[in-house]
Design a protein around this motif. Structure first.
Motif, mmCIF file in Angstrom:
data_model
loop_
_atom_site.group_PDB
_atom_site.id
_atom_site.type_symbol
_atom_site.label_atom_id
_atom_site.label_comp_id
_atom_site.label_asym_id
_atom_site.label_seq_id
_atom_site.Cartn_x
_atom_site.Cartn_y
_atom_site.Cartn_z
ATOM 1 N N LEU A 125 0.851 -1.185 0.000
ATOM 2 C CA LEU A 125 0.000 0.000 0.000
ATOM 3 C C LEU A 125 0.890 1.241 0.000
ATOM 4 C CD1 LEU A 125 -2.585 -0.944 2.793
ATOM 5 C CD2 LEU A 125 -3.059 -0.904 0.341
ATOM 6 N N ALA A 126 0.452 2.285 -0.679
ATOM 7 C CA ALA A 126 1.158 3.565 -0.643
ATOM 8 C C ALA A 126 0.166 4.662 -0.986
ATOM 9 C CB ALA A 126 2.328 3.582 -1.620
ATOM 10 N N GLY A 127 0.165 5.749 -0.197
ATOM 11 C CA GLY A 127 -0.806 6.781 -0.482
ATOM 12 C C GLY A 127 -0.604 8.046 0.335
ATOM 13 N N ALA A 177 -9.076 11.371 6.159
ATOM 14 C CA ALA A 177 -9.377 10.698 4.896
ATOM 15 C C ALA A 177 -8.053 10.311 4.244
ATOM 16 C CB ALA A 177 -10.174 11.606 3.973
ATOM 17 N N ASP A 178 -8.018 9.105 3.665
ATOM 18 C CA ASP A 178 -6.808 8.686 2.962
ATOM 19 C C ASP A 178 -7.180 7.937 1.690
ATOM 20 O OD1 ASP A 178 -7.373 5.928 3.693
ATOM 21 O OD2 ASP A 178 -6.481 6.321 5.633
ATOM 22 N N VAL A 179 -6.267 7.908 0.758
ATOM 23 C CA VAL A 179 -6.432 7.145 -0.472
ATOM 24 C C VAL A 179 -5.084 6.512 -0.803
ATOM 25 C CG1 VAL A 179 -6.020 9.219 -1.890
ATOM 26 C CG2 VAL A 179 -7.158 7.210 -2.886
ATOM 27 N N ASP A 180 -5.113 5.204 -1.102
ATOM 28 C CA ASP A 180 -3.887 4.447 -1.318
ATOM 29 C C ASP A 180 -3.959 3.636 -2.595
ATOM 30 O OD1 ASP A 180 -1.995 3.679 1.505
ATOM 31 O OD2 ASP A 180 -3.611 5.123 1.544
ATOM 32 N N TRP A 181 -2.815 3.521 -3.258
ATOM 33 C CA TRP A 181 -2.656 2.496 -4.284
ATOM 34 C C TRP A 181 -2.543 1.153 -3.583
ATOM 35 C CZ3 TRP A 181 1.566 -0.750 -4.263
ATOM 36 C CH2 TRP A 181 1.607 -1.663 -5.314
ATOM 37 N N SER A 182 -3.173 0.130 -4.156
ATOM 38 C CA SER A 182 -3.172 -1.196 -3.555
ATOM 39 C C SER A 182 -2.593 -2.218 -4.520
ATOM 40 C CB SER A 182 -4.609 -1.604 -3.173
ATOM 41 O OG SER A 182 -4.691 -2.985 -2.921
ATOM 42 N N GLY A 183 -1.790 -3.129 -3.976
ATOM 43 C CA GLY A 183 -1.200 -4.198 -4.769
ATOM 44 C C GLY A 183 -1.882 -5.532 -4.587
ATOM 45 N N MET A 190 -7.476 -5.297 -7.029
ATOM 46 C CA MET A 190 -7.750 -4.057 -6.288
ATOM 47 C C MET A 190 -6.600 -3.087 -6.516
ATOM 48 S SD MET A 190 -8.088 -3.289 -2.185
ATOM 49 C CE MET A 190 -9.584 -4.203 -1.921
ATOM 50 N N ASN A 191 -6.921 -1.929 -7.077
ATOM 51 C CA ASN A 191 -5.908 -0.917 -7.344
ATOM 52 C C ASN A 191 -5.993 0.290 -6.416
ATOM 53 O OD1 ASN A 191 -4.765 -2.220 -9.719
ATOM 54 N ND2 ASN A 191 -6.695 -1.710 -10.731
#
Length: 269
Positions: A91-93, A111-117, A142-143
């Motif tokens: 995860l990174a965001g 609030a957060d938004v992450d790229w997912s692997g 899941m992206n």
């Protein structure tokens, strides 16, 4: 002689009294101004985060009333279509939030938004019954993973211990393929199998709960470590035979995720 001694003693007593009076009249030094050492968590902040996610996908298949799939095909569909698999990835965001502190208590929203692997596949393997074969494959993709949460914490100066909970959103999709050895006219996929039942289901909204620790190592920069459990619930969907009418299958897929992330925040004064 006695008179001289009395005069000397009187003079000494007078000098001592004068000195004591002077001491009484001296104004004491003002105390140093008090400076609080308690960190103030109130304010707007933005930051970055990264970490790891692991989750579980559970799947099942049932035969709806009125379907004309025969008994052998029904048993193979249920056997191969029921199971589960694990998924994990990075995860990174980014995140943004606001805290308000009153006494040692801190309330806020983040609030957060992450790229997912998270991207994994389940292959049921070949199931055989009555001389016929079937296989089910499920793909999780899941992206993006995002949350909007409240936070409630207890501050011990620069250390904040908090719980968190709220809504989660993702673009997760589970795609399902059911392959048969007796589905004449459907596209072949190798191994003597043909693919007629194809479907997918999206996981949009779920809930999340978690906890974390955050430490302010300067007046503006804080670092945190946080755990979250995210549940997207159960999602039903139906597939139909692309080549033979009135052979639907009902499926149910559930998805839950655990995350552990570290983050760095900048708090505006």
């Amino acid at each position: 002689m006695i008179r001289r001694l009395m005069l000397t003693t009187s003079a000494l007593i007078g000098m001592a009294g004068t000195a004591m009076a002077a001491d009484v009249l001296v104004e004491p030094a003002a105390p140093a101004p008090y400076v609080s050492s308690v960190y103030d968590w109130s304010g707007l902040y933005i930051g970055i985060n990264g970490g790891y996610a692991w989750g579980n996908v559970d799947t099942s298949t049932t035969i709806p009333a009125g379907s004309n799939i025969n008994g052998v095909a029904s048993a193979l569909a249920i056997a191969s279509g029921t199971g589960g698999f694990d998924s994990n990835g990075g995860l990174a965001g980014v995140q943004v939030g606001y805290n308000y502190q009153t006494g040692p208590y801190v309330v806020g929203v983040e609030a957060d938004v992450d790229w997912s692997g998270l991207d994994d596949t389940r292959d049921s393997g070949i199931f055989t019954l009555g001389g016929f074969n079937a296989r089910t494959t499920d793909d999780l993709d899941m992206n993006v993973l995002a949350t909007v949460r409240g936070r409630l914490g207890y501050a011990m100066d620069r250390l904040l211990v908090y719980g968190t909970g709220g809504l989660a959103w993702s673009d997760a999709t589970v795609r399902r393929n059911l392959d048969w050895s007796f589905a004449d006219g459907c596209p072949p996929v190798g191994g003597g199998l043909q693919r007629c039942h194809v479907g997918e289901e999206d996981f949009d909204i779920g809930y999340t709960v978690g906890a974390g620790l955050e430490y302010a190592f300067t007046e503006n920069f804080t670092a945190k470590v946080e755990y979250q459990y995210i549940d997207f619930g159960d999602e039903p969907f139906r597939t139909v035979n692309a080549n033979i009418p009135n052979q639907p299958l009902d499926h149910e897929v559930s998805l839950d995720i655990h995350t552990i992330r570290v983050g760095l925040n900048y708090k505006f004064n």
